[in-house]
Design a protein around this motif. Structure first.
Motif, PDB file in Angstrom:
ATOM      1  N   LEU A  65       0.834  -1.201   0.000  1.00  0.00           N
ATOM      2  CA  LEU A  65       0.000   0.000   0.000  1.00  0.00           C
ATOM      3  C   LEU A  65       0.870   1.252   0.000  1.00  0.00           C
ATOM      4  O   LEU A  65       1.861   1.334   0.740  1.00  0.00           O
ATOM      5  CB  LEU A  65      -0.915   0.033   1.232  1.00  0.00           C
ATOM      6  CG  LEU A  65      -1.971  -1.066   1.343  1.00  0.00           C
ATOM      7  CD1 LEU A  65      -2.692  -0.952   2.683  1.00  0.00           C
ATOM      8  CD2 LEU A  65      -2.964  -0.975   0.196  1.00  0.00           C
ATOM      9  N   ALA A  67       0.436   5.450   0.475  1.00  0.00           N
ATOM     10  CA  ALA A  67      -0.514   6.439   0.990  1.00  0.00           C
ATOM     11  C   ALA A  67      -0.199   7.819   0.428  1.00  0.00           C
ATOM     12  O   ALA A  67       0.968   8.229   0.365  1.00  0.00           O
ATOM     13  CB  ALA A  67      -0.467   6.474   2.519  1.00  0.00           C
ATOM     14  N   ILE A  99      -3.829   4.268  -1.120  1.00  0.00           N
ATOM     15  CA  ILE A  99      -4.871   4.646  -0.169  1.00  0.00           C
ATOM     16  C   ILE A  99      -4.798   6.163   0.020  1.00  0.00           C
ATOM     17  O   ILE A  99      -3.710   6.745   0.064  1.00  0.00           O
ATOM     18  CB  ILE A  99      -4.741   3.908   1.187  1.00  0.00           C
ATOM     19  CG1 ILE A  99      -3.362   4.122   1.808  1.00  0.00           C
ATOM     20  CG2 ILE A  99      -5.004   2.442   1.009  1.00  0.00           C
ATOM     21  CD1 ILE A  99      -3.224   3.518   3.193  1.00  0.00           C
ATOM     22  N   TYR A 101      -5.887   9.868   1.919  1.00  0.00           N
ATOM     23  CA  TYR A 101      -6.241  10.469   3.203  1.00  0.00           C
ATOM     24  C   TYR A 101      -6.297  11.984   3.018  1.00  0.00           C
ATOM     25  O   TYR A 101      -5.829  12.529   2.019  1.00  0.00           O
ATOM     26  CB  TYR A 101      -5.224  10.105   4.287  1.00  0.00           C
ATOM     27  CG  TYR A 101      -3.818  10.587   4.033  1.00  0.00           C
ATOM     28  CD1 TYR A 101      -3.388  11.839   4.489  1.00  0.00           C
ATOM     29  CD2 TYR A 101      -2.901   9.793   3.344  1.00  0.00           C
ATOM     30  CE1 TYR A 101      -2.108  12.291   4.262  1.00  0.00           C
ATOM     31  CE2 TYR A 101      -1.611  10.237   3.114  1.00  0.00           C
ATOM     32  CZ  TYR A 101      -1.222  11.475   3.568  1.00  0.00           C
ATOM     33  OH  TYR A 101       0.064  11.920   3.335  1.00  0.00           O
ATOM     34  N   TYR A 120      -3.290   0.363   8.741  1.00  0.00           N
ATOM     35  CA  TYR A 120      -3.079  -0.262   7.424  1.00  0.00           C
ATOM     36  C   TYR A 120      -1.631  -0.623   7.123  1.00  0.00           C
ATOM     37  O   TYR A 120      -1.359  -1.370   6.190  1.00  0.00           O
ATOM     38  CB  TYR A 120      -3.574   0.682   6.316  1.00  0.00           C
ATOM     39  CG  TYR A 120      -5.034   1.017   6.432  1.00  0.00           C
ATOM     40  CD1 TYR A 120      -6.018   0.110   6.035  1.00  0.00           C
ATOM     41  CD2 TYR A 120      -5.440   2.246   6.959  1.00  0.00           C
ATOM     42  CE1 TYR A 120      -7.357   0.423   6.144  1.00  0.00           C
ATOM     43  CE2 TYR A 120      -6.781   2.569   7.065  1.00  0.00           C
ATOM     44  CZ  TYR A 120      -7.745   1.657   6.660  1.00  0.00           C
ATOM     45  OH  TYR A 120      -9.070   1.973   6.773  1.00  0.00           O
TER      46      TYR A 120
END
Length: 342
Positions: A65, A67, A99, A101, A120
């Protein structure tokens, strides 16, 4: 009746390869020839195979992942969507997911880092909106977390000590200014952001150095428009700083045109949109937003898709290869998209 679960062995049989080859394609694609990778990917798609992320994390110690923060829209002209789309696409090709945010400032973003790491465990971060005194990078570096910034570490010597990808704003405004000089303009104004903005100062510098190379001296003091007529020299350039809004762009343009500017280079398309309302002079923006294309505004286009690809490439090198001797610094060139207004 629930459909049978597709396994990695099913994919291997469909692609006529070993299970280890399928695993390599999913986890370390660089180890496999392109022809074989494509055959495995086709089998994955045909069978609807889905990687068990939990099992992969236990096996590799990584979440796969990345971010990244969602940038706030300014005046409805956010170009970040193009970068985000490219980042998501590039990450997927490399076997990662993105991901998203949100955060209002540095401290709230750092608090979000902490939350994300607990929930995560992202492998790396892509930071945007770099600025002077940026504490986010030191927070991540102190914890030895992988990250790349889309934007230079402003104020740090020799490009800083962490990896970054950026667009050369100075080269862009230099090209815009040369274009106007070639068209015969000598009084070329610049409408920018307040002093101290890394990106804004960078874009201003290209305008300054290009005019100086042409024998023209930019003049400005305390945000007021100036020329060098009073000193007996050739009329030089003019400058005005704004908050970045279209409304202030229009007000600044009216002032500069009244002071003798015959063409304007703007720090953004938002500012340029306002400047276009001030009078019939050529205006060049920056970012080549959809609005610029719709209204025929000449603008500088950032290679955002390429920037996204480079960010992912930098991170995969950090995460999957040996640590580089020195951090990657990638500076990309914008292109001038000429339309009828300039």
């Amino acid at each position: 009746m629930m459909p049978e679960k597709v396994t990695i062995a099913d994919v291997a049989r469909r692609a006529s390869v070993s299970r280890q080859t399928v695993s390599n394609v999913l986890n370390s694609p660089d180890l496999v020839r392109e022809e074989t990778r494509e055959r495995v990917r086709q089998a994955v798609e045909e069978l609807g195979y889905r990687v068990n992320q939990a099992a992969r994390r236990m096996r590799t110690g990584r979440s796969r992942l990345l971010a990244v923060r969602i940038e706030q829209t300014q005046d409805g002209m956010n170009v970040f969507d193009r970068f985000l789309h490219g980042l998501t696409e590039s990450a997927a090709k490399a076997g990662y997911r993105v991901i998203l945010y949100s955060a209002d400032d540095d401290q709230s973003e750092i608090a979000t880092f902490d939350d994300l790491l607990g929930a995560y465990e992202p492998d790396a971060f892509v930071l945007t909106g770099t600025h002077y005194g940026d504490v986010r990078t030191s927070w991540l570096a102190e914890r030895e977390l992988a990250f790349v910034t889309f934007g230079r570490p402003w104020g740090m010597p020799e490009g800083g000590d962490h990896p970054w990808v950026d667009v050369d704003g100075a080269a862009g405004t230099a090209a815009a200014t040369r274009h106007l000089l070639d068209a015969g303009h000598r009084r070329i104004g610049f409408i920018g952001w307040p002093e101290g903005s890394g990106v804004g100062d960078d874009r201003r510098s290209g305008w300054v150095r290009t005019l100086e190379a042409a024998g023209l001296t930019p003049r400005a003091k305390n945000g007021e428009a100036r020329t060098n007529d009073a000193e007996g020299g050739e009329a030089g350039a003019l400058e005005r700083r704004t908050d970045g809004s279209a409304a202030e762009g229009e007000a600044a343009a009216r002032e500069l045109i009244a002071a003798g500017a015959t063409a304007l280079v703007c720090v953004s398309d938002s500012v340029a949109l306002g400047a276009m309302q001030a009078g019939p002079v050529p205006v060049i923006g920056f970012d080549d937003t959809p609005v610029a294309a719709a209204i025929g505004l000449t603008s500088l286009s950032q290679p955002l898709s390429d920037a996204a690809v480079r960010c992912v490439r930098v991170l995969t090198r950090l995460l999957e290869d040996d640590s580089p001797d020195k951090p990657d610094h990638v500076l990309l060139q914008p292109s001038l998209v000429i339309r009828r207004t300039a």
